[in-house]
Design a protein around this motif. Structure first.
Motif, PDB file in Angstrom:
ATOM      1  N   TRP A 322       0.821  -1.204   0.000  1.00  0.00           N
ATOM      2  CA  TRP A 322       0.000   0.000   0.000  1.00  0.00           C
ATOM      3  C   TRP A 322       0.859   1.260   0.000  1.00  0.00           C
ATOM      4  O   TRP A 322       0.402   2.330  -0.406  1.00  0.00           O
ATOM      5  N   LYS A 323       2.107   1.160   0.457  1.00  0.00           N
ATOM      6  CA  LYS A 323       2.973   2.331   0.517  1.00  0.00           C
ATOM      7  C   LYS A 323       3.820   2.514  -0.736  1.00  0.00           C
ATOM      8  O   LYS A 323       4.585   3.472  -0.834  1.00  0.00           O
ATOM      9  N   SER A 330       6.688  10.727  -3.263  1.00  0.00           N
ATOM     10  CA  SER A 330       7.693  11.444  -2.477  1.00  0.00           C
ATOM     11  C   SER A 330       8.964  11.735  -3.261  1.00  0.00           C
ATOM     12  O   SER A 330       9.953  12.160  -2.679  1.00  0.00           O
ATOM     13  N   GLY A 331       8.913  11.498  -4.546  1.00  0.00           N
ATOM     14  CA  GLY A 331      10.120  11.715  -5.347  1.00  0.00           C
ATOM     15  C   GLY A 331      11.199  10.709  -5.017  1.00  0.00           C
ATOM     16  O   GLY A 331      12.388  11.043  -4.996  1.00  0.00           O
ATOM     17  N   PHE A 332      10.790   9.467  -4.751  1.00  0.00           N
ATOM     18  CA  PHE A 332      11.677   8.341  -4.455  1.00  0.00           C
ATOM     19  C   PHE A 332      12.403   8.498  -3.107  1.00  0.00           C
ATOM     20  O   PHE A 332      13.445   7.894  -2.890  1.00  0.00           O
ATOM     21  N   GLU A 333      11.852   9.306  -2.205  1.00  0.00           N
ATOM     22  CA  GLU A 333      12.467   9.515  -0.903  1.00  0.00           C
ATOM     23  C   GLU A 333      11.934   8.532   0.135  1.00  0.00           C
ATOM     24  O   GLU A 333      12.675   8.023   0.963  1.00  0.00           O
ATOM     25  N   ASP A 334      10.631   8.269   0.125  1.00  0.00           N
ATOM     26  CA  ASP A 334      10.018   7.377   1.106  1.00  0.00           C
ATOM     27  C   ASP A 334      10.204   5.931   0.658  1.00  0.00           C
ATOM     28  O   ASP A 334       9.516   5.445  -0.231  1.00  0.00           O
ATOM     29  N   LYS A 335      11.156   5.237   1.291  1.00  0.00           N
ATOM     30  CA  LYS A 335      11.477   3.863   0.900  1.00  0.00           C
ATOM     31  C   LYS A 335      10.926   2.841   1.891  1.00  0.00           C
ATOM     32  O   LYS A 335      11.350   1.690   1.893  1.00  0.00           O
ATOM     33  N   SER A 336       9.991   3.240   2.737  1.00  0.00           N
ATOM     34  CA  SER A 336       9.477   2.334   3.758  1.00  0.00           C
ATOM     35  C   SER A 336       8.677   1.179   3.165  1.00  0.00           C
ATOM     36  O   SER A 336       8.412   0.194   3.853  1.00  0.00           O
TER      37      SER A 336
END
Length: 464
Positions: A322-323, A330-336
């Protein structure tokens, strides 16, 4: 587990890497459906010089030079059946120097495969393999080990529909991917930390000891598989579903199945393969995103450059599907959303125009964990190298081999080297080798670990 049995296990893994070096020199032809066991193909030095396939072919058409043809008549229908077999037995001795202690042992291993295939016409074929192992094979399932003297190793059928759709179903080992050396590679420290010195398996849980499988169908033989392959031009689309009838007898819903798919495109001499796998969902209603193992998506590229086989693969273990969209927003910043990203590149070349033959295979792998925990690293880098020669000596029967796997991040790994003297007696090779392992006792410990194994054995092979 007793110390002696530990030694036998380590001894077996050492010698499983020393069968005949060049697949072209084996006696008789080898049908691709016959060589499917890790100890005969995936883990030995032969696989270094074999052409890796992107996916298993739904229908194998190679001729088998050994074997016997029979005709079974059912009413007015006459069905041809071909039966063939492979026998391999190994007898040897070894010396072990492990953490300051010396030990030695005798070694014996016996494997026999009986293959059969029946094809009444071009549309339908039934294939099967019966296997016998002595002692029990640790790579087999618990049920197979309980009947190790004779059991069904593979049993499946191939069907051609509308002269263009290939259907395969049954118990079958499938291989997706071109990666050779890191196909099921384990860190030395991961094996050491297991108190029984047994290989850590990824068949039930997803953790750091899962060997970073680059063949996403590594456990396919433990399931009943259904495969549909549709070629169009030079491209191929494949869909696969796997189901474990022993653990899910009462329900055959898709949530109890492992589902995979791939799309391979070939253009300008380059193969591009995009694939993914969703593992069986947990049998709980707590959350629909929770899985027994994390889903995998990946991509591979392969082409030949100046007669060098060059290939690369990237696999992504998805922590939270889902994330995934948040990663792009996020422009490939949120890698969670990602648990880890595994990237592997490799190069392979064999020179066999003139004796002596020479070949090498090298791979580099990077494992990236966006959110490492405990003693884990953000990045783990490691490489593997195999080098070999053949057609050496007056009788052209000597084959030196060398392998080095090294974890750059943890400074651990192993070195294997050996010499194979082919056909010293009828059907018999003589092999001498050494394996040196090094690293830390555990990933958290600073204590060093080394182990040296030196051995020699006879390998008796027969294709019939």
């Amino acid at each position: 587990m007793c110390k002696h049995k530990k030694f036998l296990i380590s001894f077996f893994f050492f010698f499983s890497l020393c069968p005949s070096f060049f697949s072209q020199e084996s006696e008789g032809g080898q049908d691709a459906s016959r060589i499917s066991d890790s100890e005969l193909a995936d883990d030995d030095f032969d696989s270094f010089f074999e052409n890796a396939e992107d996916t298993d072919e739904a229908i194998v058409t190679e001729d088998v030079q050994s074997g016997t043809n029979y005709d079974v008549k059912i009413g007015s229908l006459k069905i041809p059946i071909e039966v063939s077999g492979q026998l391999n037995t190994e007898l040897g001795v070894a010396y072990l120097h492990d953490d300051g202690a010396n030990d030695g042992t005798f070694y014996f291993d016996f494997k026999n495969y009986i293959h059969f295939v029946t094809r009444p016409d071009k549309y339908l074929a039934l294939r099967g393999t019966l296997k016998t192992t002595m002692p029990k094979d640790s790579s087999d399932t618990e049920k197979e080990q309980s009947s190790h003297l004779l059991y069904i190793y593979e049993m499946y059928f191939d069907y051609l529909a509308f002269d263009r759709i290939y259907i395969t179903a049954g118990k079958k080992k499938s291989v997706w991917g071109n990666i050779r050396l890191f196909s099921d590679y384990y860190d030395t420290t991961e094996n050491i930390s297991n108190t029984d010195n047994e290989t850590v398996s990824d068949t039930t849980t997803d953790n750091v000891n899962d060997a970073q499988y680059t063949n996403i169908l590594y456990d396919s033989r433990n399931y009943i598989s259904g495969i549909i392959k549709v070629p169009f031009g030079n491209h191929t689309v494949t869909a696969l579903a796997m189901y474990n009838d022993e653990t899910n007898i009462t329900s055959t819903r898709t949530e109890n199945m492992s589902i995979a798919g791939s799309a391979e495109f070939v253009f300008l001499g380059t193969s591009l393969n995009i694939f993914g796998r969703r593992f069986k969902l947990k049998e709980t209603e707590e959350t629909r995103t929770d899985t027994t193992q994390l889903p995998i998506v990946g991509m591979e590229l392969k082409r030949s450059i100046l007669n060098f086989d060059v290939y690369g693969q990237t696999l992504i273990r998805i922590q939270d599907g889902w994330k995934t969209w948040d990663f792009f927003k996020s422009g490939f910043e949120d890698k969670s959303a990602f648990n880890r990203v595994i990237s592997t590149i490799g190069m392979y070349r064999l020179w066999s125009d003139n004796a002596p033959y020479f070949g090498f295979n090298a791979e580099f792998q990077n494992i990236y964990r966006p959110e490492p925990s405990g003693s884990e690293h953000y990045f783990v880098n490691r490489f593997a190298l195999q080098v070999g020669m053949a057609k050496i000596g007056p009788d052209k029967n000597i084959k030196p081999v060398f392998q080095w796997n090294h974890n750059i991040t943890d400074k651990s790994g192993f070195i294997k080297t050996g010499v194979i003297f082919g056909r010293v007696m009828p059907h018999c090779d003589w092999r001498v080798g050494m394996k040196y392992e090094y690293g830390k006792m555990t990933s958290e410990s600073s204590s060093k670990y080394t182990k040296l194994t030196i051995g020699t054995y006879l390998s008796i092979d027969l294709d019939y």
